[in-house]
Design a protein around this motif. Structure first.
Motif, mmCIF file in Angstrom:
data_model
loop_
_atom_site.group_PDB
_atom_site.id
_atom_site.type_symbol
_atom_site.label_atom_id
_atom_site.label_comp_id
_atom_site.label_asym_id
_atom_site.label_seq_id
_atom_site.Cartn_x
_atom_site.Cartn_y
_atom_site.Cartn_z
ATOM 1 N N GLY A 86 4.085 6.320 -4.408
ATOM 2 C CA GLY A 86 4.658 6.802 -5.784
ATOM 3 C C GLY A 86 3.508 7.238 -6.637
ATOM 4 N N LEU A 87 2.184 6.652 -6.615
ATOM 5 C CA LEU A 87 1.239 7.212 -7.391
ATOM 6 C C LEU A 87 0.850 8.752 -6.898
ATOM 7 C CD1 LEU A 87 -0.887 4.260 -7.893
ATOM 8 C CD2 LEU A 87 0.370 5.169 -9.725
ATOM 9 N N GLY A 88 1.081 9.046 -5.802
ATOM 10 C CA GLY A 88 0.736 10.193 -5.251
ATOM 11 C C GLY A 88 1.596 11.221 -5.913
ATOM 12 N N VAL A 94 4.190 -0.205 -12.529
ATOM 13 C CA VAL A 94 5.038 -1.398 -12.539
ATOM 14 C C VAL A 94 6.113 -1.270 -11.440
ATOM 15 C CG1 VAL A 94 6.968 -2.508 -13.772
ATOM 16 C CG2 VAL A 94 4.842 -2.122 -15.063
ATOM 17 N N SER A 95 6.633 0.158 -11.322
ATOM 18 C CA SER A 95 7.553 0.182 -10.478
ATOM 19 C C SER A 95 6.781 -0.039 -9.114
ATOM 20 C CB SER A 95 8.205 1.620 -10.352
ATOM 21 O OG SER A 95 8.530 1.882 -11.733
ATOM 22 N N ALA A 96 5.822 0.148 -8.829
ATOM 23 C CA ALA A 96 5.175 -0.056 -7.546
ATOM 24 C C ALA A 96 4.914 -1.356 -7.399
ATOM 25 C CB ALA A 96 3.867 0.819 -7.399
ATOM 26 N N ALA A 97 4.919 -2.005 -8.391
ATOM 27 C CA ALA A 97 4.646 -3.671 -8.192
ATOM 28 C C ALA A 97 5.754 -4.347 -7.920
ATOM 29 C CB ALA A 97 3.742 -4.299 -9.382
ATOM 30 N N LEU A 98 7.099 -3.676 -8.507
ATOM 31 C CA LEU A 98 8.233 -4.429 -8.411
ATOM 32 C C LEU A 98 9.042 -4.174 -7.126
ATOM 33 C CD1 LEU A 98 9.671 -3.778 -11.910
ATOM 34 C CD2 LEU A 98 9.404 -6.166 -10.806
ATOM 35 N N ILE A 99 8.753 -2.829 -6.653
ATOM 36 C CA ILE A 99 9.277 -2.383 -5.424
ATOM 37 C C ILE A 99 9.244 -3.438 -4.348
ATOM 38 C CG2 ILE A 99 9.783 -0.700 -3.814
ATOM 39 C CD1 ILE A 99 9.527 1.424 -6.119
ATOM 40 N N PRO A 100 7.907 -3.504 -3.804
ATOM 41 C CA PRO A 100 7.872 -4.558 -2.691
ATOM 42 C C PRO A 100 8.660 -5.925 -2.791
ATOM 43 C CG PRO A 100 5.900 -3.624 -3.310
ATOM 44 C CD PRO A 100 6.664 -3.223 -4.472
ATOM 45 N N VAL A 130 0.909 -1.229 0.106
ATOM 46 C CA VAL A 130 0.008 0.333 0.186
ATOM 47 C C VAL A 130 0.837 1.215 -0.043
ATOM 48 C CG1 VAL A 130 -1.576 1.349 1.290
ATOM 49 C CG2 VAL A 130 -1.837 -1.089 0.921
ATOM 50 N N VAL A 131 1.881 1.128 0.823
ATOM 51 C CA VAL A 131 2.597 2.652 0.964
ATOM 52 C C VAL A 131 3.326 2.769 -0.574
ATOM 53 C CG1 VAL A 131 5.092 3.210 1.761
ATOM 54 C CG2 VAL A 131 3.371 2.460 3.388
ATOM 55 N N SER A 132 4.009 1.646 -1.048
ATOM 56 C CA SER A 132 4.460 1.964 -2.264
ATOM 57 C C SER A 132 3.818 2.453 -3.336
ATOM 58 C CB SER A 132 5.383 0.661 -2.748
ATOM 59 O OG SER A 132 4.927 -0.080 -3.740
ATOM 60 N N LEU A 135 11.140 2.858 3.320
ATOM 61 C CA LEU A 135 10.560 2.656 2.017
ATOM 62 C C LEU A 135 9.959 3.869 1.267
ATOM 63 C CD1 LEU A 135 9.616 0.118 0.191
ATOM 64 C CD2 LEU A 135 7.212 0.232 1.151
ATOM 65 N N THR A 136 9.348 4.680 2.340
ATOM 66 C CA THR A 136 8.727 6.014 1.719
ATOM 67 C C THR A 136 9.788 6.905 0.781
ATOM 68 O OG1 THR A 136 6.914 5.812 3.448
ATOM 69 C CG2 THR A 136 7.280 7.978 2.249
ATOM 70 N N LEU A 137 10.911 7.080 1.823
ATOM 71 C CA LEU A 137 11.823 7.861 1.367
ATOM 72 C C LEU A 137 12.577 7.334 0.013
ATOM 73 C CD1 LEU A 137 14.112 9.052 4.552
ATOM 74 C CD2 LEU A 137 12.497 10.365 3.055
ATOM 75 N N SER A 138 12.585 5.990 0.155
ATOM 76 C CA SER A 138 13.350 5.553 -1.126
ATOM 77 C C SER A 138 12.579 5.841 -2.328
ATOM 78 C CB SER A 138 13.814 4.282 -0.921
ATOM 79 O OG SER A 138 12.778 3.420 -1.129
#
Lengths: 427, 208
Positions: free
Chosen positions: A114-116, A135-141, A108-110, A153-156
């Motif tokens: 990102g989308l925000g 895609v990035s949001a799905a890959l990052i977790p 959820v956070v990622s 995670l948020t900062l990165s």
């Protein structure tokens, strides 16, 4: 379906008065329906396979990794507690619940962060939302350790999306891979959280676990083994794991004693490294499911088989050379048999989903072969020869991202000069 | 020898690890063609000046090995002249390169413009000479170090030039266009180059 279209037309906000709302609306509208814009001036071929649908296919290919990763978080957690450790599917409900409660906040956070940022920039610059971040949001977790603190995670993600993408002009313009940039940020800024031996097994209970009531026995109701001596869950966890669970990763073992040390350890066998029931980043452990995702992406023509093949060849050749340099002595890291290198670490995940990113890879076909080969080779060099880093693929891909435009440039130049010669010889 | 070359080119890259020589790196990296020209000039200047500076430093300046000490009969410490002599050697080499480029490729000469003579004060080049003294390289090592760090500069400037050619079509926020994005890009490339940091090319094969 028609009523839905009518409903959407009715609620469409005014573009001038409320640009933010309109951007939001536009994003969801194109998510549901293929937009019927016509191009102005000039003839263009249009296809329903637009950027958003390409992205969705990649996200689909990742789903198996998500399911397995969720289950594996729970599995590693209980195994480290000494419970339900007979088989992977033993205590399935409890493992799944623990994994979900661990992965949901990350997921959820990622997406939110990102989308925000994506929404903000889209509205600010006045273009429709670019779905590149899906895609990035799905890959990052999937490439983070299961216990990553959410603020980190948020900062990165803020760093990766703003510096890596929006500064360069948004989706499709970034030079370095966004997901890897987020991970590399955590890696260099907070090295203790993402390398070493203790971070790959989740052991804490986050706020969601408190909400769902660990004490209330939700987990027991799902078939969890009864606790000894009537301890509460929290007491049990903390008394068993005061500092987190420690156990070297296969690569950590191999760095100390080569392939012999990996085989000698009770936790790791070739088969469980292949099937992925070992500690690791959330989505990268299970090799067959990753390969299934890769096969899907190749079959619908989204990911490039040229990059994957040449990366595999590059890594294999480098590993063979290294093994030959020490005469095949498997008690050195250099001497690990080349085929075994692929079961340790995250080679296949990097190959299938990271190196093939069409934006940051070379665009020409010849360039893709060169690009992939160097990733494989440099990644293996970093993994084995660089004592500073435990694994090489992330850094190798970023390294070659930097050189991808240069490779393209020279491939194009050589093509141009070849054609010029052809013209001259024809005259 | 080879390990010093590799180390200077990839692991301790002048531009992307020490951030030396940024001015010409940022100014001449707009097209690959001029970047290649400047990169080759830097390789040449570094590769020639370092051995010459090594000879000067060892046989004229250092009190223990100086020829002057033998002539005068007592140890003469001339190391305070190091900077001015190094710069003089570098300036004359750059002059040579400039004349050569003007003769053989006038187009490149014009596109490099003021940045060709400015190699003289490029900190990567003086830095190379000073690193050589500080690390106590011998003659062969300083030759290898010179060509290695020159090659590292070449690699960095050609890579960023290729990226900047591509960025011309990007919708970069107006405030960041030009040098702004080039600085961000250099930082990101620095992160990518950190991948090789830590490898010791002289000690790859482990000892039992």
């Amino acid at each position: 379906m028609k009523s839905l279209i009518k409903f959407l037309e009715k609620i469409e906000p005014d573009k001038k008065n409320s640009p933010f709302l309109h951007t939001l609306f536009d994003g969801f509208h194109t998510f549901l329906f293929s937009p019927n814009h016509t191009t102005k001036g000039g003839v263009h071929i249009r296809d329903a396979m637009d950027l958003k649908r390409t992205m969705v296919m990649v996200v689909l290919a990742l789903q198996l990794c998500y399911v397995f990763g969720t289950l594996n978080i729970g599995h590693q957690h209980y195994v480290s507690l000494g419970l339900h450790n007979e088989g992977f599917l033993d205590g399935l409900g409890a493992k799944l619940l623990y994994g979900l409660l661990q992965i949901l906040p990350i997921f959820v956070v990622s997406h939110l962060v990102g989308l925000g940022i994506e929404f903000y920039f889209a509205a600010k610059k006045g273009h429709p939302i670019e779905e590149g971040f899906l895609v990035s949001a799905a890959l990052i977790p999937l490439i983070m350790p299961p216990d990553i603190p959410l603020w980190m995670l948020t900062l990165s993600i803020i760093f990766a999306v703003i510096i890596g993408k929006e500064a360069f002009g948004g989706t499709g313009m970034n030079v370095l891979n966004i997901a890897l940039l987020a991970r590399v940020f955590v890696f260099f800024a907070y090295p203790t959280e993402i390398s070493g031996d203790i971070c790959w097994v989740a052991y804490d209970y986050n706020i969601l676990h408190q909400l769902f009531g660990i004490e209330a026995g939700t987990l027991e109701a799902l078939g969890m083994a009864a606790l000894p001596e009537g301890l509460s869950w929290k007491d049990y966890v903390w008394s068993h794991m005061p500092d987190g669970w420690t156990g070297a990763t296969p690569l950590g073992l191999a760095a100390k004693g080569g392939w012999d040390a990996v085989l000698a350890s009770p936790q790791y066998t070739t088969s469980n490294m292949f099937w992925g029931t070992i500690p690791g980043s959330i989505g990268e452990t299970c090799k067959p499911l990753i390969l299934a995702g890769a096969a899907l992406l190749i079959s619908i023509g989204i990911a490039s088989w040229r990059v994957m093949l040449s990366m595999f060849v590059g890594a294999a050749l480098t590993a063979m050379l290294m093994s030959a340099a020490v005469g095949g002595d498997t008690s050195f890291f250099l001497g690990v048999p080349w085929i075994q290198h692929f079961w340790m670490g995250s080679f296949f995940f990097a190959m299938a989903f990271m190196a093939t990113d069409p934006v940051t890879a070379s665009a020409t076909n010849t360039g893709k072969f060169i690009y992939g080969f160097f990733i494989g080779s440099i990644g293996m060099i970093i993994r084995v020869l660089n004592p500073a880093y435990p694994e090489g693929w992330m850094l190798a891909i970023l390294f070659m991202n930097v050189f991808a435009p240069l490779i393209d440039h020279y491939v194009l130049q050589s093509n141009i000069s070849k054609r010029l010669k052809r013209i001259k010889s024809a005259q | 020898m080879l390990d010093i070359f590799l180390k200077a080119a990839f692991i301790e890259n002048m531009v992307l690890a020490y951030f030396l020589g940024m001015c010409s790196y940022l100014a001449v990296s707009k097209t690959v063609k001029t970047a290649v020209g400047l990169g080759l000039a830097v390789i040449f200047v570094l590769g020639i000046t370092l051995p010459i500076n090594w000879v000067i430093s060892t046989y004229l300046l250092e009190p223990s090995t100086s020829v002057l000490s033998g002539i005068i009969g007592q140890e003469t410490d001339l190391t305070f002249l190091r900077f001015i002599l190094f710069i003089a050697v570098i300036a004359s080499m750059v002059q040579l390169v400039e004349m050569m480029i003007e003769k053989f490729s006038p187009a490149l000469y014009i596109s490099l413009g003021i940045f060709l003579p400015l190699i003289t004060v490029n900190c990567a080049i003086l830095g190379g000479s000073l690193f050589m003294v500080a690390r106590e390289y011998n003659f062969a090592e300083s030759l290898s170090f010179g060509f290695g760090s020159g090659f590292g500069f070449f690699l960095a400037i050609v890579a960023i030039a290729a990226i900047r050619e591509k960025l011309r079509y990007s919708d970069i926020p107006p405030a960041l266009r030009g040098l702004g994005i080039a600085f961000i890009l250099t930082g990101l490339m620095g992160i990518a180059f950190m991948s090789l940091m830590g490898i010791d090319p002289g000690n790859i094969i482990p000892q039992k």
